[in-house]
Design an enzyme around this catalytic site. Structure first.
Site, short mmCIF file in Angstrom:
data_model
loop_
_atom_site.label_atom_id
_atom_site.label_comp_id
_atom_site.label_asym_id
_atom_site.label_seq_id
_atom_site.Cartn_x
_atom_site.Cartn_y
_atom_site.Cartn_z
N GLY A 1 31.63 43.29 -11.64
CA GLY A 1 31.40 44.54 -12.36
C GLY A 1 32.10 45.69 -11.67
N CYS B 1 32.03 38.34 -6.97
CA CYS B 1 32.53 39.70 -6.76
C CYS B 1 31.35 40.69 -6.63
CB CYS B 1 33.49 40.07 -7.89
SG CYS B 1 34.44 41.54 -7.52
N TYR B 2 31.14 41.58 -7.60
CA TYR B 2 29.99 42.49 -7.54
C TYR B 2 28.70 41.67 -7.38
CZ TYR B 2 26.68 46.15 -8.97
OH TYR B 2 25.66 47.05 -9.02
N HIS C 1 37.51 35.61 -8.04
CA HIS C 1 37.06 35.24 -9.38
C HIS C 1 37.45 33.79 -9.73
CE1 HIS C 1 35.73 39.22 -10.80
NE2 HIS C 1 36.54 39.62 -9.83
N GLU D 1 36.74 32.15 -12.30
CA GLU D 1 36.93 31.98 -13.74
C GLU D 1 38.35 32.32 -14.18
OE1 GLU D 1 35.31 34.28 -12.18
OE2 GLU D 1 35.43 36.25 -13.10
N SER E 1 50.14 39.34 -39.30
CA SER E 1 51.25 39.97 -38.59
C SER E 1 52.34 38.95 -38.28
CB SER E 1 50.74 40.57 -37.28
OG SER E 1 50.48 39.52 -36.36
N GLY E 2 51.99 37.67 -38.48
CA GLY E 2 52.96 36.63 -38.15
C GLY E 2 52.78 36.12 -36.73
N VAL F 1 50.52 34.47 -33.57
CA VAL F 1 49.70 33.26 -33.61
C VAL F 1 48.24 33.58 -33.98
CG1 VAL F 1 49.48 33.26 -31.09
CG2 VAL F 1 49.01 31.18 -32.35
N ASP F 2 47.70 34.70 -33.48
CA ASP F 2 46.28 34.99 -33.74
C ASP F 2 46.02 35.20 -35.23
OD1 ASP F 2 46.16 35.00 -31.03
OD2 ASP F 2 46.05 37.17 -30.82
N SER F 3 46.81 36.08 -35.85
CA SER F 3 46.51 36.35 -37.27
C SER F 3 46.89 35.14 -38.13
CB SER F 3 47.19 37.63 -37.74
OG SER F 3 48.57 37.51 -37.73
N LYS G 1 43.59 33.18 -26.06
CA LYS G 1 44.87 32.82 -26.67
C LYS G 1 45.17 31.31 -26.60
CE LYS G 1 48.01 35.48 -27.76
NZ LYS G 1 47.98 36.20 -29.03
#
Ligand code: XMP
Length: 508
Positions: A51, A78-79, A168, A170, A223-224, A226-228, A366
């Site tokens: 954090g 960490c925190y 970290h 992760e 948008s073309g 990968v996500d959309s 992603k």
């Protein structure tokens, strides 16, 4: 089940994802509800996230100390490590300097073998993002790892099964991060099992979309990227012809982009895709705007205006967006997490909007989105496309946006893309930035006063952390020579050698 207490780290959700990938369920809670949640879900283990606060500051988030007396294994990151040491009688201090990025973790052989470190070799890379550090461990704790700047990078009270690490695990750039989390799960008597995204997993997502949209009509902001593309295809599989997809040409796109997209999508989709030319509206609205957050908000607003108009025509109730998790956390923050940027598709949305949002990828990263795309049978050409931000070149031009600057940047970026063709596949993103800095040069025998283009090439697994790519000098040389020769307005090219954190990938 693991209970994950969120102190506001940008990577809290990444911890959830890693644990989920290892086959255990995770419940996230805020520190103030931790004890109540423990009673409710009876976790086998507890993780305290990182954090942005400092444990010794007034009002910083904390947990009920009794949590350490429950006999449930605890891992503080960490925190989380600092808080546990602070609460249990150790000492946390302001570090001499803030540290972001890689650090070598040396393991201490102090005659005891920690269950947390089984199979972990000495001298691995841990990814850091902190200012403070544990200066003295609490009674009962042993230090198992150090770095050059941190005396207590790994600490443990093996008897009470309480562990703390400053880096970290992760984050993908931490070596053996997954193995460390696996070891913690074993300490919690959970059996780690690496699982994947398969057909059944994807069918479940489609079924969920079907349930929530029913017979309503939706429109999609395609948008073309990968996500959309993946989001659109998921929704298309769920509701078929009730989905209409639009592609808005904002004038902030890269060279040839709209044409290429049109070709790819009409070939691979049987979906109805409408192309809307809105260049003028975007450029007019952006006139004179310099602040990156303002740019994002202005662009987001026009996108939404256009969509609302189209939605009205069609009678759609839902707007599908390809928002992924890093967009959410960096744009909205959580109670204890800070806002980093307002991605136009999340934090930049106007608060009053007449469309309900459908964001089927909101909980994914992603690389997971790419896996879902693969299961859906999307061609590699789309799946492996590098991310391109919604606000487009507007956030790669520092300062106000003009057609001339867009033109210079487009030309420079085209050269970067061409010359990087061979190496692009291994990188997260490569692109050019219009820095807005004019410098002196010499052309022929004349003084020249021209623009500076920066090149950014990034290696990353997800959008949360990254390092700059070690590109060969010869390649950089070739790109630089081509840009200054082929784009007359430019007389200097620089290479960005900053990691994330502390820099973000985009310059704005
Ligand atoms: P940053 O710059 O935040 O970028 O480290 C992480 C990834 O997100 C992309 N990005 C955006 N994507 N809208 C988007 O859709 C945005 O406003 C935006 N800003 C950054 C960036 O290209 C990188 O891949």
């Amino acid at each position: 089940m693991i209970l994950l207490i969120d102190f506001g780290s940008q990577t809290t959700h990444l911890i959830l994802r890693r644990i989920r990938e290892l086959g255990s369920e995770v419940v996230i809670t805020l520190p103030e509800y931790a004890m109540q949640k423990v009673k409710e879900v009876k976790p086998k283990g507890i993780i305290l996230s990182g954090g942005p606060a400092a444990v010794f500051e007034e009002g910083s988030p904390t947990v009920d100390k009794k949590i350490f007396e429950l006999g449930i294994p605890i891992l503080g990151i960490c925190y989380g490590e600092q808080l546990m040491c602070h609460l249990l009688g150790g000492e946390v201090k302001l570090g001499l300097k803030k540290e972001f990025g890689p650090a070598t973790v040396s393991l201490k052989s102090n005659g005891q073998v920690s269950k947390f470190l089984v199979g972990i070799p000495d001298g691995f890379i841990g990814w850091m993002s902190h200012g403070d550090l544990v200066a003295k461990t609490p009674p009962g704790f042993v230090t198992y790892g150090t770095t050059q700047t941190i005396p207590h990078a790994i600490v443990a009270d093996e008897k009470r099964k309480i562990y703390g690490i400053q880096f970290h695990p992760e984050v993908i750039h931490t070596e053996f991060g997954t193995e460390l989390l696996e070891n913690f799960l074993r300490i919690c008597e959970l059996i780690p099992k690496r699982s994947g995204i398969d057909k059944e997993f994807v069918e479940n997502i489609i079924a969920d979309i079907k349930d929530s949209l029913g017979n309503e009509k939706a429109i999609c902001a395609l948008s073309g990227g990968v996500d959309s593309s993946v989001a659109a295809l998921l929704v298309y599989k769920a509701i078929g012809k009730n989905l209409t997809s639009f592609y808005i040409d904002s004038g902030l796109m890269r060279d040839n982009e709209t044409e290429v997209l049109q070709k790819v999508f009409s070939k691979h989709y049987q979906m109805d895709i409408q192309i809307i030319n809105a260049k003028k509206a975007f450029l007019n609205a952006l006139k004179g705007i310099v602040d990156p957050e303002e740019k994002r908000k202005v662009i987001g607003k026009i996108f939404i205006d256009v969509f609302e108009r189209q939605a009205k025509k069609i009678g759609a109730k839902f707007l599908v967006q390809g928002t992924i998790y890093p967009d959410v956390i960096e744009s909205k923050g959580t109670k204890h997490a800070q806002v980093i940027k307002s991605h136009h598709n999340v934090g930049g949305l106007p608060s009053k909007m007449n469309l309900a949002l459908t964001e089927p990828l909101r909980n994914f990263y992603k690389d997971e989105v790419r896996k879902i795309g693969k299961v859906l049978g999307l061609p590699d050409q789309i799946i492996n496309r590098q991310p391109f931000p919604g606000p487009g070149l507007a956030i790669r031009i520092i300062g106000n946006i003009t057609e001339e600057k867009l033109d210079v940047l487009r030309k420079a970026d085209k050269i970067v893309q061409e010359e990087m063709k061979e190496v692009k596949g291994k990188l997260w993103q490569v692109f050019a930035v219009f820095t807005g800095i004019k410098t002196t040069g010499v052309r022929g025998d004349n003084r020249a006063y021209g623009e500076t283009i920066a090149i950014r090439a990034i290696e990353a697994q997800d959008a949360m952390s990254a390092n700059f790519a070690r590109l060969p000098y010869d390649l950089l040389d070739k790109i630089s020579i081509r840009i200054v020769n082929e784009v007359p307005a430019v007389n200097r090219v620089v290479y960005d050698i900053t990691n994330k954190p502390p820099a973000t990938m985009e310059w704005e």
